[in-house]
Structures are given as C-alpha cells and as structure tokens.
Design an enzyme around this catalytic site. Sequence first.
Site, PDB file in Angstrom:
ATOM      1  N   ASN A   9      -5.726 -17.084 -19.587  1.00 41.91           N
ATOM      2  CA  ASN A   9      -4.423 -16.529 -19.982  1.00 41.91           C
ATOM      3  C   ASN A   9      -3.569 -16.437 -18.722  1.00 41.91           C
ATOM      4  O   ASN A   9      -3.746 -15.529 -17.910  1.00 41.91           O
ATOM      5  CB  ASN A   9      -4.619 -15.139 -20.611  1.00 41.91           C
ATOM      6  CG  ASN A   9      -3.290 -14.470 -20.934  1.00 41.91           C
ATOM      7  OD1 ASN A   9      -2.233 -15.106 -20.886  1.00 41.91           O
ATOM      8  ND2 ASN A   9      -3.333 -13.192 -21.255  1.00 41.91           N
ATOM      9  N   TRP A  10      -2.676 -17.405 -18.562  1.00 50.21           N
ATOM     10  CA  TRP A  10      -1.858 -17.475 -17.335  1.00 50.21           C
ATOM     11  C   TRP A  10      -0.770 -16.390 -17.303  1.00 50.21           C
ATOM     12  O   TRP A  10      -0.107 -16.235 -16.294  1.00 50.21           O
ATOM     13  CB  TRP A  10      -1.217 -18.853 -17.218  1.00 50.21           C
ATOM     14  CG  TRP A  10      -2.160 -19.935 -16.806  1.00 50.21           C
ATOM     15  CD1 TRP A  10      -3.496 -19.809 -16.499  1.00 50.21           C
ATOM     16  CD2 TRP A  10      -1.847 -21.331 -16.621  1.00 50.21           C
ATOM     17  NE1 TRP A  10      -4.018 -21.030 -16.145  1.00 50.21           N
ATOM     18  CE2 TRP A  10      -3.033 -21.973 -16.216  1.00 50.21           C
ATOM     19  CE3 TRP A  10      -0.691 -22.091 -16.778  1.00 50.21           C
ATOM     20  CZ2 TRP A  10      -3.078 -23.346 -15.949  1.00 50.21           C
ATOM     21  CZ3 TRP A  10      -0.736 -23.458 -16.508  1.00 50.21           C
ATOM     22  CH2 TRP A  10      -1.917 -24.079 -16.107  1.00 50.21           C
ATOM     23  N   LYS A  11      -0.532 -15.711 -18.413  1.00 50.72           N
ATOM     24  CA  LYS A  11       0.552 -14.708 -18.490  1.00 50.72           C
ATOM     25  C   LYS A  11       1.866 -15.353 -18.017  1.00 50.72           C
ATOM     26  O   LYS A  11       2.114 -16.491 -18.383  1.00 50.72           O
ATOM     27  CB  LYS A  11       0.159 -13.461 -17.700  1.00 50.72           C
ATOM     28  CG  LYS A  11      -1.230 -12.927 -18.122  1.00 50.72           C
ATOM     29  CD  LYS A  11      -1.578 -11.603 -17.556  1.00 50.72           C
ATOM     30  CE  LYS A  11      -2.969 -11.191 -18.040  1.00 50.72           C
ATOM     31  NZ  LYS A  11      -3.356  -9.864 -17.626  1.00 50.72           N
ATOM     32  N   HIS A 103      -2.142  -8.837 -27.306  1.00 45.97           N
ATOM     33  CA  HIS A 103      -2.507  -8.563 -25.911  1.00 45.97           C
ATOM     34  C   HIS A 103      -1.967  -7.191 -25.513  1.00 45.97           C
ATOM     35  O   HIS A 103      -0.856  -6.817 -25.891  1.00 45.97           O
ATOM     36  CB  HIS A 103      -1.962  -9.648 -24.975  1.00 45.97           C
ATOM     37  CG  HIS A 103      -2.590  -9.550 -23.620  1.00 45.97           C
ATOM     38  ND1 HIS A 103      -2.171  -8.634 -22.689  1.00 45.97           N
ATOM     39  CD2 HIS A 103      -3.639 -10.207 -23.080  1.00 45.97           C
ATOM     40  CE1 HIS A 103      -2.946  -8.743 -21.615  1.00 45.97           C
ATOM     41  NE2 HIS A 103      -3.835  -9.694 -21.829  1.00 45.97           N
ATOM     42  N   GLU A 180     -10.559  -6.251 -24.661  1.00 44.03           N
ATOM     43  CA  GLU A 180      -9.944  -6.097 -23.339  1.00 44.03           C
ATOM     44  C   GLU A 180      -9.520  -4.641 -23.146  1.00 44.03           C
ATOM     45  O   GLU A 180      -8.428  -4.253 -23.584  1.00 44.03           O
ATOM     46  CB  GLU A 180      -8.688  -6.968 -23.225  1.00 44.03           C
ATOM     47  CG  GLU A 180      -8.951  -8.436 -23.175  1.00 44.03           C
ATOM     48  CD  GLU A 180      -7.857  -9.175 -22.396  1.00 44.03           C
ATOM     49  OE1 GLU A 180      -8.214 -10.104 -21.668  1.00 44.03           O
ATOM     50  OE2 GLU A 180      -6.670  -8.813 -22.503  1.00 44.03           O
ATOM     51  N   SER A 226     -10.380  -8.002 -15.524  1.00 46.02           N
ATOM     52  CA  SER A 226     -10.824  -8.160 -14.127  1.00 46.02           C
ATOM     53  C   SER A 226     -12.027  -9.093 -13.982  1.00 46.02           C
ATOM     54  O   SER A 226     -12.919  -8.849 -13.170  1.00 46.02           O
ATOM     55  CB  SER A 226     -11.153  -6.801 -13.501  1.00 46.02           C
ATOM     56  OG  SER A 226     -10.003  -6.002 -13.423  1.00 46.02           O
ATOM     57  N   GLY A 247      -7.473 -13.465 -16.814  1.00 47.29           N
ATOM     58  CA  GLY A 247      -6.054 -13.373 -16.493  1.00 47.29           C
ATOM     59  C   GLY A 247      -5.799 -13.835 -15.060  1.00 47.29           C
ATOM     60  O   GLY A 247      -5.793 -15.028 -14.767  1.00 47.29           O
ATOM     61  N   GLY A 248      -5.631 -12.881 -14.158  1.00 44.39           N
ATOM     62  CA  GLY A 248      -5.245 -13.169 -12.767  1.00 44.39           C
ATOM     63  C   GLY A 248      -6.050 -14.287 -12.114  1.00 44.39           C
ATOM     64  O   GLY A 248      -5.469 -15.170 -11.458  1.00 44.39           O
TER      65      GLY A 248
HETATM   66  P1  13P Z   1      -7.176  -9.849 -15.606  1.00 42.07           P
HETATM   67  O1  13P Z   1      -8.293 -10.875 -15.670  1.00 42.07           O
HETATM   68  O2  13P Z   1      -6.152 -10.155 -14.572  1.00 42.07           O
HETATM   69  O3  13P Z   1      -7.736  -8.461 -15.518  1.00 42.07           O
HETATM   70  O4  13P Z   1      -6.422  -9.934 -16.999  1.00 42.07           O
HETATM   71  C1  13P Z   1      -7.156  -9.817 -18.159  1.00 42.07           C
HETATM   72  C2  13P Z   1      -6.277 -10.203 -19.273  1.00 42.07           C
HETATM   73  O5  13P Z   1      -5.352  -9.482 -19.604  1.00 42.07           O
HETATM   74  C3  13P Z   1      -6.513 -11.509 -19.905  1.00 42.07           C
HETATM   75  O6  13P Z   1      -5.839 -11.611 -21.107  1.00 42.07           O
END
Ligand code: 13P
Length: 267
Positions: A9-11, A103, A180, A226, A247-248
């Site tokens: 998930n690149w956000k 999300h 999550e 995380s 995510g990150g």
């Molecule tokens: P992180 O991996 O940055 O904690 O984000 C998790 C997330 O929200 C994936 O959708």
Amino acid sequence: MTKQLIVANWKNHPDSLAEAVEILDSADKYLGSLSEAERFGLIFCPPFVFTEEVGKILKTSHLEHQAELGAQDISIDDKTALTGEVSGSMLCKLGVGYVIVGHSERRWKLNESNETVNKKLKAVLRNEMVPIVCIGERERDFSAEGEPASGWKDFIKKQVEATFAGLSADEVTRCIIAYEPVWAISTTPGARSDTPESAAESIFIIKEVLSKTYNLKPKTYLYGGSITSANAREFLQNNQFDGVLVGGASVNKEEFVKILATVSKIL
Ligand code: 13P
C-alpha cells in the site's frame, strides 16, 4: 504452506512516477531470481495518478504473472456525479483487480464512517474486483494491572458487523481481510508493532463474528502495521495470517525487496 500474499500500500507515495518505476524495477529483478516454488502473491496499490502506468509495467518482464494491480480507494457510486472520486468501472478498465477499503487513515483522518466503508465495499464487489477490507482498533485499553482490557474486542466486533452489513455469504468469502491496529501503523505517533500472538487474537475475533453471521469465512487474512524485513518473518510464520499489508516499507525499494526475500525463503 499456502501461497503467501504481500500487498504494497503505497499510500500517497512516492513523489514521482520515476521513483515508482524504480521500486517496480527492483521488485522485478528480485522476482526474476525466484524459482517456481519460491513464488508468492504480490499486489501493488499505487496512488490513482500512477495506476495506469503501474498497470502497464506490471504486464512486463518478471512482474507479469507474479504481481497484480490494486487501488487504495473507490467511489461509493458508479454513476452519480461525485467530484474528485474515481469509479469502480474506471478502475476495472485500468486492470485493477483489488481495492483497499476501510483503511484506518481514511476512517480516522478523513472521517470515513462504517456506513461509507460498507458502500465502498459493495462498490468493489459490484464491479467484480476483490476488496481488501481493513479492520482495526484505534487504541488498546489497559486495566489498572497493565493487562489489555476488553473494550477493543467489542470495538472490533462492532466494526466488523457494520463494515460487512448486508453482504451475502458468497460476497464475504470473496473478501481479503487485513487486520491493521491503528496504534501499530508506522505513522501513528508513538507506534509500536503488534506481536503475531496478539494480532492472531484479533483475527480470531473477526473470524468469530463473520462465521457467526454468515457461517462462512473469508479465505485470506493479512496483518498490517509497521511490517519491515525485521518482523515480516514472525507474522508470516504465524498460521493465522496468509500474508502482510505493507505501508511505509513498500516504498523503500531496498527494504521492500528484503521483505520479498523473507517471504520467498520461508515458503
Ligand atoms: P506501515 O507499514 O507504514 O505501518 O503502514 C501500514 C498500513 O497502513 C498499510 O496499509
């Protein structure tokens, strides 16, 4: 072991298409080094502005047949005029097969209600894509003895009931569920990673609500919060999870390849 699934998930990252291409190039090179037995499921969910281009790249080289295209959001309605929204039929035409709904960043930071999430979930199903449905509590409450109190469990139950309201058993089985916890997402101030054991307890609650209501369960459960190359293995080895939602770390090309390497090595 069943095939593990990694969802990136690149956000709202990376800043440019050139950087997005670099992430895909690194993944492509790594995927090219894998034997058939080491392969796993991989879905990239870029921001809308990169969807078309990422979709084209995913049809090339080693990414083809090894990675699929997802989206991070969908309009509740396919036809009504809604400024700024992207409809399910638009996504389908770009080859999107999966859409993240519910999300926590949309639920908490953009005030998306359970009712809206439910409408988006139905929009994904109506357009014959697979919803990746995020569920998670914002906080874990603790008793005076420091043990987690039970309020968060009721919160999860209610969120699951409201999110899936009105769906048929067949529709529920088509969903991928991602647990999550908001407090474990890397960008939450003071974030701390969950443990596989405690996250598995939450998955158990989600499964219980869905099986009670529908007498059926979705096939795929992911953990997100995380995830890095340092902790991916422990979550992937827990048999309550079929994969991870990253995510990150998914927009850091070196780190993401390390996560992919972790998955292929435990298969
Ligand atoms: P992180 O991996 O940055 O904690 O984000 C998790 C997330 O929200 C994936 O959708």
